[in-house]
Design a protein around this motif. Structure first.
Motif, PDB file in Angstrom:
ATOM      1  N   LYS A  25     -31.999 -57.553 -33.840  1.00 31.00           N
ATOM      2  CA  LYS A  25     -32.619 -56.874 -32.694  1.00 31.00           C
ATOM      3  C   LYS A  25     -33.345 -57.879 -31.805  1.00 31.00           C
ATOM      4  O   LYS A  25     -33.280 -57.796 -30.581  1.00 31.00           O
ATOM      5  N   GLY A  26     -34.016 -58.839 -32.431  1.00 28.69           N
ATOM      6  CA  GLY A  26     -34.674 -59.884 -31.654  1.00 28.69           C
ATOM      7  C   GLY A  26     -33.672 -60.686 -30.839  1.00 28.69           C
ATOM      8  O   GLY A  26     -33.899 -60.983 -29.660  1.00 28.69           O
ATOM      9  N   PHE A  27     -32.531 -61.020 -31.458  1.00 28.45           N
ATOM     10  CA  PHE A  27     -31.466 -61.729 -30.748  1.00 28.45           C
ATOM     11  C   PHE A  27     -30.963 -60.899 -29.572  1.00 28.45           C
ATOM     12  O   PHE A  27     -30.745 -61.422 -28.482  1.00 28.45           O
ATOM     13  N   GLU A  28     -30.765 -59.610 -29.787  1.00 24.49           N
ATOM     14  CA  GLU A  28     -30.259 -58.729 -28.729  1.00 24.49           C
ATOM     15  C   GLU A  28     -31.198 -58.735 -27.521  1.00 24.49           C
ATOM     16  O   GLU A  28     -30.751 -58.837 -26.375  1.00 24.49           O
ATOM     17  N   ILE A  29     -32.481 -58.626 -27.774  1.00 27.44           N
ATOM     18  CA  ILE A  29     -33.471 -58.595 -26.695  1.00 27.44           C
ATOM     19  C   ILE A  29     -33.467 -59.917 -25.929  1.00 27.44           C
ATOM     20  O   ILE A  29     -33.439 -59.948 -24.696  1.00 27.44           O
ATOM     21  N   ILE A  30     -33.460 -61.022 -26.654  1.00 27.78           N
ATOM     22  CA  ILE A  30     -33.471 -62.343 -26.021  1.00 27.78           C
ATOM     23  C   ILE A  30     -32.164 -62.596 -25.267  1.00 27.78           C
ATOM     24  O   ILE A  30     -32.172 -63.140 -24.156  1.00 27.78           O
ATOM     25  N   LYS A  37     -32.143 -63.384 -16.663  1.00 27.12           N
ATOM     26  CA  LYS A  37     -33.026 -64.412 -16.093  1.00 27.12           C
ATOM     27  C   LYS A  37     -32.213 -65.537 -15.469  1.00 27.12           C
ATOM     28  O   LYS A  37     -32.536 -66.022 -14.380  1.00 27.12           O
ATOM     29  N   ILE A  38     -31.169 -65.984 -16.148  1.00 28.21           N
ATOM     30  CA  ILE A  38     -30.315 -67.033 -15.569  1.00 28.21           C
ATOM     31  C   ILE A  38     -29.684 -66.513 -14.280  1.00 28.21           C
ATOM     32  O   ILE A  38     -29.633 -67.213 -13.268  1.00 28.21           O
ATOM     33  N   TYR A  39     -29.215 -65.279 -14.302  1.00 32.04           N
ATOM     34  CA  TYR A  39     -28.623 -64.685 -13.107  1.00 32.04           C
ATOM     35  C   TYR A  39     -29.641 -64.655 -11.959  1.00 32.04           C
ATOM     36  O   TYR A  39     -29.338 -65.062 -10.837  1.00 32.04           O
ATOM     37  N   ASP A  40     -30.855 -64.173 -12.254  1.00 37.08           N
ATOM     38  CA  ASP A  40     -31.894 -64.084 -11.213  1.00 37.08           C
ATOM     39  C   ASP A  40     -32.276 -65.458 -10.668  1.00 37.08           C
ATOM     40  O   ASP A  40     -32.490 -65.620  -9.467  1.00 37.08           O
ATOM     41  N   LEU A  41     -32.381 -66.450 -11.537  1.00 47.59           N
ATOM     42  CA  LEU A  41     -32.835 -67.774 -11.123  1.00 47.59           C
ATOM     43  C   LEU A  41     -31.742 -68.608 -10.455  1.00 47.59           C
ATOM     44  O   LEU A  41     -32.010 -69.331  -9.495  1.00 47.59           O
ATOM     45  N   PHE A  42     -30.509 -68.525 -10.996  1.00 49.62           N
ATOM     46  CA  PHE A  42     -29.473 -69.466 -10.566  1.00 49.62           C
ATOM     47  C   PHE A  42     -28.222 -68.817  -9.994  1.00 49.62           C
ATOM     48  O   PHE A  42     -27.341 -69.511  -9.502  1.00 49.62           O
ATOM     49  N   GLN A 124     -26.199 -52.274 -28.098  1.00 41.37           N
ATOM     50  CA  GLN A 124     -27.606 -51.912 -28.281  1.00 41.37           C
ATOM     51  C   GLN A 124     -28.465 -52.153 -27.044  1.00 41.37           C
ATOM     52  O   GLN A 124     -29.582 -51.672 -26.974  1.00 41.37           O
ATOM     53  N   ARG A 125     -27.955 -52.911 -26.095  1.00 39.30           N
ATOM     54  CA  ARG A 125     -28.756 -53.261 -24.917  1.00 39.30           C
ATOM     55  C   ARG A 125     -28.199 -52.562 -23.682  1.00 39.30           C
ATOM     56  O   ARG A 125     -27.015 -52.698 -23.364  1.00 39.30           O
ATOM     57  N   GLU A 126     -29.047 -51.869 -23.001  1.00 44.56           N
ATOM     58  CA  GLU A 126     -28.680 -51.031 -21.871  1.00 44.56           C
ATOM     59  C   GLU A 126     -27.984 -51.793 -20.743  1.00 44.56           C
ATOM     60  O   GLU A 126     -27.014 -51.316 -20.152  1.00 44.56           O
TER      61      GLU A 126
END
Length: 179
Positions: A25-30, A37-42, A124-126
């Motif tokens: 679950k931690g991996f999924e969130i990250i 974040k990469i999409y937003d930044l670059f 698991q991630r929306e």
């Protein structure tokens, strides 16, 4: 002002056995955060390129391991396919649905059903979707490994997502090998 702190009481209240940790679950969130974040930044192109390269490195490693294990530098297509998937049993469940040969284009196309290690985290991630940006990791992995294992006889390889099959719990993909 000094406050009396009972660390034992605090530790008792926050105690969580290591067995309760949910690394997946931690991996999924990250993973979801990393993608956006990469999409937003670059931007999109940098995101797709970065994720492809994330898969490409391990693809080189596994191909080199197979070459050394079998003391060969170049393999035939189906030999490489079988050896690679045997090495990856913990991460991929693949079934070949069809094989098409196009002699004019010197191309072999494999249509496969693929249930990969990214499938459940994506579910698991929306925001994450099958066949989209996070899947570039597998694309980079397999394209790089096959290029290395098939050697100079392979001109090009393309792996394309066709569709997500919810009922079978697999992605349908086409692997195009140009010789």
């Amino acid at each position: 002002m000094e406050v009396e702190i009972d660390k034992e009481e605090i530790n008792r209240r926050i105690y969580n056995p290591k067995e309760n940790l949910d690394s997946l679950k931690g991996f999924e969130i990250i993973a979801e955060s990393l993608v956006f974040k990469i999409y937003d930044l670059f931007g999109r192109n940098m995101l797709l390129s970065a994720l492809y390269q994330v898969g490409s490195g391990p693809g080189e490693t596994i191909a080199e391991r197979i070459k050394n294990q079998y003391n060969k530098r170049e393999f035939e297509l189906f030999e490489a396919f079988e050896l690679l998937l045997k090495e990856l049993k913990e991460f991929y469940s693949v079934k070949i649905i069809s094989i098409e040969k196009n002699l004019l284009e010197r191309k072999i196309t494999l249509t496969i059903e693929n249930h990969c290690f990214l499938r459940n985290p994506i579910k698991q991630r929306e925001k994450l979707k099958h066949g989209k940006s996070l899947c570039r990791i597998s694309k980079g992995y397999f394209e790089t490994a096959f290029k290395s294992l098939l050697g100079k006889k392979l001109r090009k390889i393309e792996i394309n997502f066709v569709k997500n099959d919810e009922l079978k719990d697999v992605c349908l993909e086409k692997l195009h090998f140009y010789f």
